[in-house]
Design an enzyme around this catalytic site. Structure first.
Site, mmCIF file in Angstrom:
data_model
loop_
_atom_site.group_PDB
_atom_site.id
_atom_site.type_symbol
_atom_site.label_atom_id
_atom_site.label_comp_id
_atom_site.label_asym_id
_atom_site.label_seq_id
_atom_site.Cartn_x
_atom_site.Cartn_y
_atom_site.Cartn_z
ATOM 1 C CB CYS A 121 -0.900 -0.021 1.233
ATOM 2 S SG CYS A 121 -1.801 1.514 1.504
ATOM 3 C CE1 TYR B 20 -5.156 2.090 -5.127
ATOM 4 C CE2 TYR B 20 -3.714 4.003 -5.056
ATOM 5 C CZ TYR B 20 -3.981 2.694 -4.719
ATOM 6 O OH TYR B 20 -3.076 1.984 -3.971
#
Length: 324
Positions: free
Chosen positions: A63, A195
């Site tokens: 992440c 994203y």
């Protein structure tokens, strides 16, 4: 990427129907601050004083948001003062898990939980929200201090200076307004922009996000033509917030998220700058391509339903950066 609803786990993906196919990131739930004396910070409650060994950080090497906190933990000499647990890179129907069968995944070394959601439920049994990393846990009170990475790195930047003796400041007062301005565009168009492109479910949403992303990368390339770092000759928080996205760009975002107009290596200034940051003392150990290549390609069934892990490009992070 499931969520808790009134303390009950739901395996649910992001719903983009109401947003015209656009990915909208959720806000974080826990927003307390560690301060040198335990006084309240800009948000949340007080009572979280900087103390060696008191806090535990739950992270994923995959992440980019968690990666920021690992970088600051290293830069600020906090590795001996803040313990960590690393989740497995696969994020499937149970969300993040503490399966330790993947190299580098540690299990929950603090409480022995199987799933990250159990950490959230230990803090709030009726929790509603996404179960994300990073999570900064207070061992003393059994509470989550914060799950907002942008605020955790600012705590790490100054709160523990009296303990570590490390006074390096990546959010210096004279540059704060400019840092905030750079952060705003980098977050919207680059950090979150990849994203927004990758999770878009309509062509218009994708075109909009991809256009903004490469416009921002072009802007950063021009900025670095005249500056060693984003704010001049001094490395700041803005650089470390950008770095995790750049580190993942060619191996993940270029192909998996369809951010393929150009690669990072096609930007001479950005590519050299990213290598310099990678080679900064302590940073390379926080970069785990095995985790992020596995995570993105294996976890996102809507994008890669057969879970094929691509061979990817060969990236030489040790290549001299030539930036002084």
């Amino acid at each position: 990427m499931g969520q808790l609803v009134n303390g009950i786990w739901e395996d649910s993906w992001y719903d983009t129907r109401k947003s015209g196919g656009r990915f909208v990131r959720s806000t974080q739930t826990f927003r307390n601050w560690i301060t040198p004396d335990g006084s309240a910070g800009p948000s949340g409650s007080g009572g979280f004083a900087a103390e060696s060994g008191r806090y535990h950080l739950y992270v994923s090497y995959a992440c980019p948001w968690a990666h920021r906190t690992l970088i600051f933990r290293a830069l600020k000499g906090l590795t001996d003062h803040i313990t960590i647990s690393v989740v497995h890179p696969d994020m499937l129907s149970d969300g993040w898990t503490f399966d330790d069968s993947f190299a580098g995944a540690t299990g929950d070394t603090l409480m022995g939980h199987r799933f990250l959601r159990e950490v959230y439920l230990a803090a709030d049994s009726q929790m509603t929200g996404r179960v994300t990393v990073p999570v900064l846990w207070d061992k003393q009170t059994g509470a989550i201090v914060s799950n907002e990475s942008a605020e955790i790195i600012r705590m790490f930047n100054t709160a523990f200076d009296g303990i570590t003796g490390n006074s390096d400041d990546y959010w210096p007062e004279p540059l704060r307004d400019e840092i905030e301005a750079v952060n705003a565009r980098v977050y919207s168009d680059v950090n979150n922009g990849v994203y927004k492109a990758g999770f878009a479910t309509t062509q218009n949403a994708y075109d909009e996000a991809a256009g903004e992303l490469f416009s921002a990368l072009d802007w950063l390339e021009r900025r670095l033509a005249d500056n060693r770092y984003l704010l001049g000759d001094r490395v700041t928080e803005a650089d470390w917030r950008l770095f995790p996205t750049l580190a993942r760009f060619d191996a993940v975002y270029h192909g998996h998220f369809k951010c393929n107009r150009r690669r990072l290596v096609d930007y001479p200034n950005l590519w050299a700058y990213t290598r310099e940051l990678y080679q900064w003392p302590g940073v390379a150990a926080t970069v785990r391509p095995d985790h992020y290549i596995r995570h993105y390609h294996y976890s996102h069934e809507t994008i890669n339903p057969y879970r094929i892990i691509p061979i990817g490009p060969v990236i030489d992070w040790s290549e001299p950066h030539g930036r002084g």
